[in-house]
Design a protein around this motif. Structure first.
Motif, short mmCIF file in Angstrom:
data_model
loop_
_atom_site.label_atom_id
_atom_site.label_comp_id
_atom_site.label_asym_id
_atom_site.label_seq_id
_atom_site.Cartn_x
_atom_site.Cartn_y
_atom_site.Cartn_z
N UNK A 63 -98.58 18.28 24.97
CA UNK A 63 -99.16 17.27 25.86
C UNK A 63 -99.61 16.11 25.01
N UNK A 64 -99.69 14.94 25.63
CA UNK A 64 -100.06 13.75 24.87
C UNK A 64 -101.53 13.75 24.51
N UNK A 65 -102.38 14.21 25.41
CA UNK A 65 -103.82 14.23 25.15
C UNK A 65 -104.40 12.82 25.12
N UNK A 66 -105.73 12.75 25.17
CA UNK A 66 -106.39 11.45 25.19
C UNK A 66 -106.27 10.76 23.83
N UNK A 67 -106.42 11.52 22.76
CA UNK A 67 -106.34 10.96 21.41
C UNK A 67 -105.24 11.62 20.58
N UNK A 68 -105.11 12.94 20.68
CA UNK A 68 -104.24 13.71 19.80
C UNK A 68 -103.44 14.69 20.65
N UNK A 69 -102.13 14.77 20.42
CA UNK A 69 -101.29 15.66 21.21
C UNK A 69 -101.53 17.11 20.82
N UNK A 70 -101.00 18.02 21.65
CA UNK A 70 -101.17 19.45 21.39
C UNK A 70 -100.54 19.85 20.05
N UNK A 71 -99.34 19.36 19.78
CA UNK A 71 -98.70 19.72 18.51
C UNK A 71 -99.44 19.12 17.32
N UNK A 72 -100.00 17.96 17.49
CA UNK A 72 -100.79 17.37 16.40
C UNK A 72 -102.04 18.22 16.14
N UNK A 73 -102.68 18.70 17.20
CA UNK A 73 -103.84 19.57 17.01
C UNK A 73 -103.43 20.85 16.29
N UNK A 74 -102.28 21.39 16.65
CA UNK A 74 -101.79 22.59 15.99
C UNK A 74 -101.60 22.35 14.49
N UNK A 75 -100.99 21.24 14.16
CA UNK A 75 -100.76 20.93 12.74
C UNK A 75 -102.08 20.75 12.00
N UNK A 76 -103.03 20.06 12.62
CA UNK A 76 -104.34 19.86 11.99
C UNK A 76 -105.03 21.19 11.75
N UNK A 77 -105.03 22.05 12.75
CA UNK A 77 -105.72 23.34 12.61
C UNK A 77 -105.03 24.25 11.61
N UNK A 78 -103.71 24.29 11.63
CA UNK A 78 -102.99 25.17 10.71
C UNK A 78 -103.15 24.73 9.26
N UNK A 79 -103.16 23.42 9.03
CA UNK A 79 -103.26 22.95 7.65
C UNK A 79 -104.70 22.87 7.16
N UNK A 80 -105.63 22.45 8.03
CA UNK A 80 -107.01 22.25 7.61
C UNK A 80 -107.87 23.50 7.77
N UNK A 81 -107.71 24.21 8.88
CA UNK A 81 -108.54 25.38 9.15
C UNK A 81 -107.94 26.64 8.55
N UNK A 82 -106.63 26.82 8.69
CA UNK A 82 -105.97 28.03 8.20
C UNK A 82 -105.33 27.85 6.83
N UNK A 83 -105.40 26.64 6.29
CA UNK A 83 -104.96 26.36 4.93
C UNK A 83 -103.48 26.66 4.69
N UNK A 84 -102.65 26.44 5.72
CA UNK A 84 -101.21 26.56 5.53
C UNK A 84 -100.67 25.27 4.93
N UNK A 85 -99.58 25.38 4.20
CA UNK A 85 -98.90 24.18 3.75
C UNK A 85 -98.29 23.48 4.96
N UNK A 86 -98.02 22.18 4.82
CA UNK A 86 -97.40 21.46 5.93
C UNK A 86 -96.04 22.06 6.25
N UNK A 87 -95.31 22.50 5.24
CA UNK A 87 -94.00 23.13 5.47
C UNK A 87 -94.13 24.36 6.36
#
Length: 238
Positions: A63-87
């Motif tokens: 979804x587009x969301x008001x500021x950040x889309x759902x996929x963008x939130x997923x990427x932020x959480x996976x890389x910042x909170x779960x410490x996964x590489x972007x790959x």
């Protein structure tokens, strides 16, 4: 389900639950999403350590969301909170790496533009409390108070009505952070982020569990995205 063994699943399950809760904005919705992913069968096109993250991610409609889309939130959480590489994060959400890189950069820029909120910190260690204040203010938010014990935290929250609470779990002689938050939430509906060096201990299903958990030590981006998710209420699933 793919070839993920029970042992591999148990190792990743607490962190996938943390991710799902942060993604959806609540304990019940996050745990339901993990259960749905397990019932549906985990993706076989990713390494086993990413299978549960991928199963959860791919059930969430974009979804587009008001500021950040759902996929963008997923990427932020996976890389910042779960410490996964972007790959690995890109593989988990099923997005090509170049596109994921652009999405993540845009999401980080969008976070900086999000409106600030008033935050109360519950932390008994003065140096850690000072660090948290600096990180919170660097993210554009305002620290309205720092409580060092359970009773003080309850009274301060009652008086200040913060927009968000950032709480340590172990308050030493001052009591228990989870207990303090439970008492506060009996009086007001305030988003809470817990900060702990042992997040898996809060994801055992043995007691009431928090929806938002950050591991110590953490980077400012982890705090920024957790704060955004807590205040915005997470991603709607329907």
């Amino acid at each position: 389900m793919n070839a993920v063994t029970q042992g591999e699943l148990l190792r990743t399950l607490p962190f996938a639950r943390r991710y799902a809760r942060a993604l959806t904005g609540g304990q019940a919705r996050g745990d339901a999403l993990v259960a749905q992913a397990l019932r549906a069968g985990l993706p076989s096109d990713v390494p086993v350590e990413l299978a549960l993250f991928a199963g959860v991610s791919r059930l969430v409609p974009d979804s587009s969301g008001e500021h950040i889309s759902a996929k963008q939130r997923q990427l932020l959480l996976l890389t910042a909170l779960e410490d996964l590489s972007l790959t690995d994060a890109a593989r988990a959400i099923g997005t090509p790496l170049p596109q994921a890189r652009q999405m993540l950069e845009a999401a980080r820029d969008a976070l900086r533009a999000v409106a600030a909120t008033d935050i109360m910190v519950i932390e008994d260690e003065p140096i850690i409390a000072m660090d948290l204040r600096q990180l919170v203010e660097a993210c554009g938010h305002n620290v309205v108070g720092i409580a060092t014990g359970e009773a003080e935290a309850v009274a301060m929250a009652r008086a200040l009505k913060p927009g968000l609470i950032l709480a340590d779990v172990n308050l030493g002689p001052g009591g228990d952070g989870i207990s303090a938050v439970q008492r506060i939430l009996q009086e007001q509906d305030t988003p809470v982020i817990f900060v702990t060096a042992y997040p898996e201990r809060l994801l055992t299903a043995d007691r009431l569990e928090p929806a938002f958990i950050i591991s110590k030590p953490f980077e400012p981006m982890a705090l920024a995205i957790a704060t955004y998710q807590a205040v915005s209420g997470g991603i709607p699933l329907d």
